[in-house]
Design an enzyme around this catalytic site. Structure first.
Site, short mmCIF file in Angstrom:
data_model
loop_
_atom_site.label_atom_id
_atom_site.label_comp_id
_atom_site.label_asym_id
_atom_site.label_seq_id
_atom_site.Cartn_x
_atom_site.Cartn_y
_atom_site.Cartn_z
N GLY A 13 0.75 -1.33 0.12
CA GLY A 13 -0.08 -0.11 0.04
C GLY A 13 0.65 1.34 0.11
CB SER A 15 0.79 4.07 -4.33
OG SER A 15 -0.45 3.77 -4.06
NE ARG A 16 -3.97 7.09 -4.67
CZ ARG A 16 -4.29 5.92 -5.33
NH1 ARG A 16 -4.73 4.84 -4.58
NH2 ARG A 16 -4.51 5.87 -6.55
N GLY A 17 -0.62 8.40 0.85
CA GLY A 17 -0.94 8.34 2.42
C GLY A 17 0.34 8.11 3.16
CB ILE A 18 0.77 5.96 6.30
CG1 ILE A 18 -0.27 7.17 7.32
CG2 ILE A 18 1.74 5.28 7.15
CD1 ILE A 18 -0.99 6.44 8.30
CG ASP A 70 -5.55 -7.65 -4.53
OD1 ASP A 70 -5.55 -7.70 -3.36
OD2 ASP A 70 -6.75 -7.75 -5.46
CE1 TYR A 164 -9.89 -0.52 9.91
CE2 TYR A 164 -10.24 0.75 11.83
CZ TYR A 164 -9.49 0.31 10.81
OH TYR A 164 -8.10 1.09 10.65
CE LYS A 168 -5.48 -1.38 11.06
NZ LYS A 168 -4.55 -1.17 10.12
#
Length: 275
Positions: A13, A15-18, A70, A164, A168
């Protein structure tokens, strides 16, 4: 010498954000960075792809390898881990950053959405860590770092969005188990979670909207904390559920104002699962 010089960091993951912020922070430390995410082509609403982040990494002085991944597909996970190890000559750290969120209770949540959260959150920690293990075992400073919270069993964290929460917490419990299981290999396994809300697209589109963004911090605080963790040995730090601000305070950081997403004195909002 930079803490992560010539180390290979595999970020899901990324490519963006954190994930993007961690990738760039590692690159500035001289790391080889694998950006593994689904974003091969531009999104109509969200900026950034694995390729644009790779360009940013190269500009920051690091070496980049963008890979379409993915994390729900275990065969593809193994294939991408193997490709990354072949390209850079090994893997020194796995950052399990990919995540899925939907703050909804059992009554109104589609089973397919729960499956997605379970697969992208908990299951991916299992499959990615297992696939990376043969390479991590040969590194002299191996790490698995998952972005998940400390375990807080107060009922309020389950009342409105138990699905959720459980995915986590499963990430954290797997990490606690791997810290013990992989201790014999000298692999550090930790989790990292933000003290305050981190203002990212996930917050804007899934958890509160643009107004909430003003009450958070930039992803760079998580990135700086991640670099600190990845720069330590397993004998120094393993089996811990860490909070970004605490990690940086231990490094001597006292001023956190530059991490604010918005200028001014808006009250920072504690992140989920923290009191």
């Amino acid at each position: 010498m930079d803490k992560l010089s010539s180390r290979t960091i595999f970020i899901t993951g990324g490519s963006r954000g954190i994930g993007r912020a961690i990738a760039l922070a590692c690159a500035k430390q001289g790391a080889n960075v694998v950006i593994a995410a689904k974003s091969d082509t531009p999104h109509p609403k969200l900026p950034g792809t694995i390729h644009t982040v790779a360009e940013e990494i190269e500009a920051a002085g690091g070496k980049a390898l963008p890979l379409v991944l993915d994390v729900r597909n275990e065969d593809q996970v193994k294939q991408r881990i193997d490709e990354a190890a072949e390209h850079f000559g090994g893997i020194d750290a796995l950052v399990n950053n990919a995540g899925a969120i939907r703050l909804t209770g059992v009554e109104n949540l589609k089973v397919s959405r729960y499956d997605l959260m379970h697969q992208v959150n908990a299951r991916a920690v299992f499959s990615c860590s297992q696939a990376a293990l043969p390479y991590l075992r040969t590194s002299d400073q191996a790490h698995i770092l998952s972005l998940s919270p400390p375990l807080n069993l107060d009922k309020k964290w389950f009342a409105q969005y138990g699905p959720y929460t459980t995915t986590k917490y499963a990430m954290t419990m797997l990490s606690m188990g791997m810290a013990e299981e992989f201790k014999r290999y000298g692999i550090a396994v930790n989790t990292l979670w933000p003290k305050t809300l981190i203002s990212t697209a996930a917050i804007e589109f899934e958890a509160g909207g643009a107004e909430l963004m003003a009450h958070g911090r930039k992803p760079e605080i998580m990135a700086d904390a991640a670099v600190s963790i990845l720069g330590k040995s397993a004998s120094e730090l393993s089996g811990e559920n860490l909070i970004d601000e605490n990690v940086l305070r231990a490094e001597g950081v006292t001023d956190f104002d530059h991490y604010r997403y918005s200028a001014g004195n808006k009250q920072l909002m504690p992140d989920l699962f923290l009191e």
